[in-house]
Motif scaffolding. Structure first.
Motif, PDB file in Angstrom:
ATOM      1  N   VAL A  28       0.849  -1.184   0.000  1.00 25.88           N
ATOM      2  CA  VAL A  28       0.000   0.000   0.000  1.00 25.88           C
ATOM      3  C   VAL A  28       0.892   1.243   0.000  1.00 25.88           C
ATOM      4  CG1 VAL A  28      -1.825   1.220   1.241  1.00 25.88           C
ATOM      5  CG2 VAL A  28      -1.764  -1.276   1.249  1.00 25.88           C
ATOM      6  N   ALA A  29       0.533   2.211  -0.831  1.00 26.30           N
ATOM      7  CA  ALA A  29       1.311   3.443  -0.912  1.00 26.30           C
ATOM      8  C   ALA A  29       0.383   4.641  -1.003  1.00 26.30           C
ATOM      9  CB  ALA A  29       2.232   3.415  -2.131  1.00 26.30           C
ATOM     10  N   VAL A  30       0.928   5.785  -0.672  1.00 25.19           N
ATOM     11  CA  VAL A  30       0.208   7.045  -0.796  1.00 25.19           C
ATOM     12  C   VAL A  30       0.925   7.832  -1.874  1.00 25.19           C
ATOM     13  CG1 VAL A  30      -0.489   9.146   0.396  1.00 25.19           C
ATOM     14  CG2 VAL A  30      -0.402   6.979   1.642  1.00 25.19           C
ATOM     15  N   THR A  31       0.164   8.238  -2.904  1.00 24.65           N
ATOM     16  CA  THR A  31       0.792   8.970  -4.003  1.00 24.65           C
ATOM     17  C   THR A  31       0.044  10.258  -4.275  1.00 24.65           C
ATOM     18  OG1 THR A  31      -0.538   7.855  -5.681  1.00 24.65           O
ATOM     19  CG2 THR A  31       1.561   6.836  -5.120  1.00 24.65           C
ATOM     20  N   SER A  32       0.769  11.168  -4.867  1.00 25.27           N
ATOM     21  CA  SER A  32       0.186  12.428  -5.320  1.00 25.27           C
ATOM     22  C   SER A  32       0.960  12.817  -6.574  1.00 25.27           C
ATOM     23  CB  SER A  32       0.331  13.503  -4.239  1.00 25.27           C
ATOM     24  OG  SER A  32      -0.159  14.725  -4.720  1.00 25.27           O
ATOM     25  N   GLY A  33       0.277  12.702  -7.682  1.00 27.23           N
ATOM     26  CA  GLY A  33       0.978  12.967  -8.942  1.00 27.23           C
ATOM     27  C   GLY A  33       2.027  11.898  -9.176  1.00 27.23           C
ATOM     28  N   MET A  34       3.260  12.333  -9.375  1.00 29.20           N
ATOM     29  CA  MET A  34       4.343  11.388  -9.657  1.00 29.20           C
ATOM     30  C   MET A  34       5.133  11.013  -8.413  1.00 29.20           C
ATOM     31  SD  MET A  34       4.061  10.738 -12.851  1.00 29.20           S
ATOM     32  CE  MET A  34       5.589   9.959 -13.282  1.00 29.20           C
TER      33      MET A  34
END
Length: 184
Positions: A69-75
């Motif tokens: 599981v990861a948290v991303t925003s854009g790249m």
């Protein structure tokens, strides 16, 4: 087993939106834990940690690939495990710090307390027992009337077998004769 209540607008609540999908999963897991173990909304530190580990644990897909599981925003992004989820849920006012752990905000506003659940369960159990006893008594009375009236049209050959106890044989001798009452 108790049920928990979730409003159908729950996923769209601003507090949930602040913590995203992972926060939604953690809050839902916390609410379910509180309902299952009748904690009145309390989560100990160790339970909070265990819930976070459970929600964030890597999983293996059908093709054998392992996902985390990861948290991303854009790249850009980071592993979700690197975030302090207890702090994020507390800042979002979903969890309230209390002695020994956290309390799920407004849990008791939407879900019964342990005391209420136990009382309701006892009442339902008593009502079920009373209904079962009344039903058994009515069946026994109907059966006795058929036997005393000698109503042969109401007696059919026995179609199933099972081991009977001596008490059962004393109460109802018809199965010993190979017949049973259709009303019993």
């Amino acid at each position: 087993m108790p049920w928990v209540k979730l409003d159908d607008q729950y996923p769209d609540h601003p507090k949930i939106r602040d913590v995203g999908a992972i926060g939604l999963a953690l809050q839902t897991a916390a609410i379910c834990y509180c309902g299952r173990y009748l904690t009145d909304g309390f989560l100990s530190y160790s339970v909070a940690d265990a819930l976070i580990r459970s929600v964030l644990s890597p999983f293996t897909r059908a093709d054998g690939s392992i996902w985390t599981v990861a948290v991303t925003s854009g790249m850009s992004g980071e592993d979700a495990e690197e975030l302090d989820w207890k702090d994020l849920l507390t800042k979002a006012r979903l969890w309230e710090p209390v002695d020994g752990g956290y309390r799920v905000h407004d849990y008791l506003e939407y879900n019964p307390s342990k005391r209420e659940y136990v009382q309701t369960s006892k009442l339902k159990r008593k009502a079920g027992q009373a209904g079962g006893q009344a039903s058994a008594q009515a069946r026994a009375q109907t059966h006795t009337q058929h036997v005393l009236n000698g109503s042969s049209s109401e007696i059919q050959p026995r179609t199933r077998t099972r081991t009977r106890t001596r008490k059962e044989e004393e109460k109802n001798p018809l199965p010993l004769l190979g017949v049973t009452c259709t009303y019993c």
